[in-house]
Design a protein around this motif. Structure first.
Motif: not given
Length: 396
Positions: A215-231, A233-239
């Protein structure tokens, strides 16, 4: 300022004031120019704890407490008979002076000094003369021990463990939806699984790195969609809510299912810090105010209000194992329960008959003001719980 607080305007040590049954925290450091004309100048040190307070009469007691040792110190003011705590000065650094205030009736009291790496030191017993009952008297809080909190921690851990199989089945169903290409169903099942996780807030510290993965949040300056390290719920939500293809989403739903399965397997060996439950009982909703009610965690589903609803449920579950401790220590517990229920009722009024949630940005100004007021009032009532449930050492 928290409701019921009475303290001087100073800044650097942490002063926890227990006023009218409410325990509060303030950052303060005294300067000579700040000296209160009626303050007792109290020393707190290894060789002399609580000296400087003498011949007091019932009513308002103002203290400028100076740590005369070379290390950090915590200082209590407590009843000599019952050990109930009326004032708690935390993180008092060497040479630091902190101001605290308590309204005391007649009785016998003492300061207790707690060096970071030494046994508690009891100061001299001081008799407060005058009437036993005074207006606006500070309510003493019986100290909480580690033994008081361990059963609460175990009870909460058992509840979390009972929910993890449910969470796993929900994330597995989400992965199955995506694998079959049913993204409409996947959106529904994503929300179900995400809300389940959002009710578990007081255990996140015990989850460790698994919480970031799930359930991590995207890194500062990134969105859930473009953060390559994010996995998670929030990455799946964005996709899901940006129109991505199932083939692009599937690796993340598969990993989410695996991460939840690993958490379920590892959790029986994890330890929920007993102090975390009281702290998180307030922080769950505080984080919702910071992230959900500002839209910062919205990855495109516009379900912030649903998450807030789940966080309120999580707050109720965090409070449940603490009730035995709080019922004799926190007079506003019933009021807190009522505030949570009223806030949750209001939040759920923004849910349609079909189960859909109103996007946060569709609320009118009046609705938003009402919601913010309810959340703020509930946070005010939850704020003392962490301090009440703080473990306090006792002097013999």
């Amino acid at each position: 300022m928290r409701q019921g607080a009475k303290y001087g305007a100073l800044a650097g040590a942490i002063v926890v004031v227990i006023a009218a049954g409410v325990v509060l925290t303030l950052v303060t450091r005294a300067r000579p120019s700040d000296r209160h004309p009626d303050a007792y100048l109290v020393d707190a040190g290894i060789s002399g704890c609580g000296t400087g307070w003498s011949q007091p009469t019932a009513g308002v007691q103002t203290f400028d407490v100076t740590n005369t040792s070379i290390a950090g110190m915590e200082v209590y003011l407590q009843s000599a008979a019952t050990k109930d705590v009326y004032l708690d000065l935390e993180a008092l650094g060497a040479g630091t002076t902190a101001r605290g205030q308590a309204v005391l009736g007649a009785g016998r009291y003492r300061f207790v000094c707690l060096p970071a790496d030494a046994d508690p030191i009891a100061g001299p017993v001081v008799t407060v003369s005058g009437p036993k009952h005074v207006a606006h008297a500070t309510t003493g809080i019986p100290p909480v021990t580690q033994n008081d909190l361990i059963p609460a921690s175990k009870q909460y851990g058992a509840w979390i463990e009972s929910r993890l199989p449910v969470l796993q089945s929900e994330t597995d169903r989400l992965a199955s939806d995506v694998a079959s290409g049913d993204l409409g169903r996947a959106k529904t099942d994503w929300l179900i699984a995400h809300l389940e996780y959002e009710t578990l807030g007081a255990a996140y510290g015990a989850f460790g790195d698994a919480d970031t993965a799930i359930n991590g949040r995207p890194a500062s300056g990134r969105t859930a969609l473009d953060d390559p390290e994010l996995t998670g719920f929030h990455k799946i939500e964005a996709l899901l809510f940006s129109g991505a293809q199932a083939s692009a989403i599937a690796p993340y739903t598969t990993r989410l299912g695996n991460d939840v399965a690993a958490l379920r397997a590892d959790f029986p060996n994890a330890r929920i810090d007993p102090l975390d439950i009281g702290l998180r009982a307030h922080e769950i909703l505080e984080n919702a105010l910071q992230f959900e009610l500002t839209g910062k965690t919205d990855g495109g589903s516009h379900t912030d209000l649903a998450t807030l609803d789940a966080n309120l449920t999580g707050t109720v579950h965090a409070l449940e194992p603490l009730r035995g401790i709080l019922k004799t220590r926190y007079p506003d517990l019933a009021k807190t329960d009522a505030a949570i229920a009223a806030t949750q009722h209001l939040v759920e009024s923004f849910r349609g008959a079909d189960g859909s949630w109103a996007p946060l940005n569709t609320l009118t100004t009046a609705q938003r003001e009402q919601l913010d007021a309810h959340v703020d009032a509930t946070l005010e009532l939850l704020a003392p719980i962490a301090a009440i449930c703080d473990v306090r050492r006792s002097a013999s």
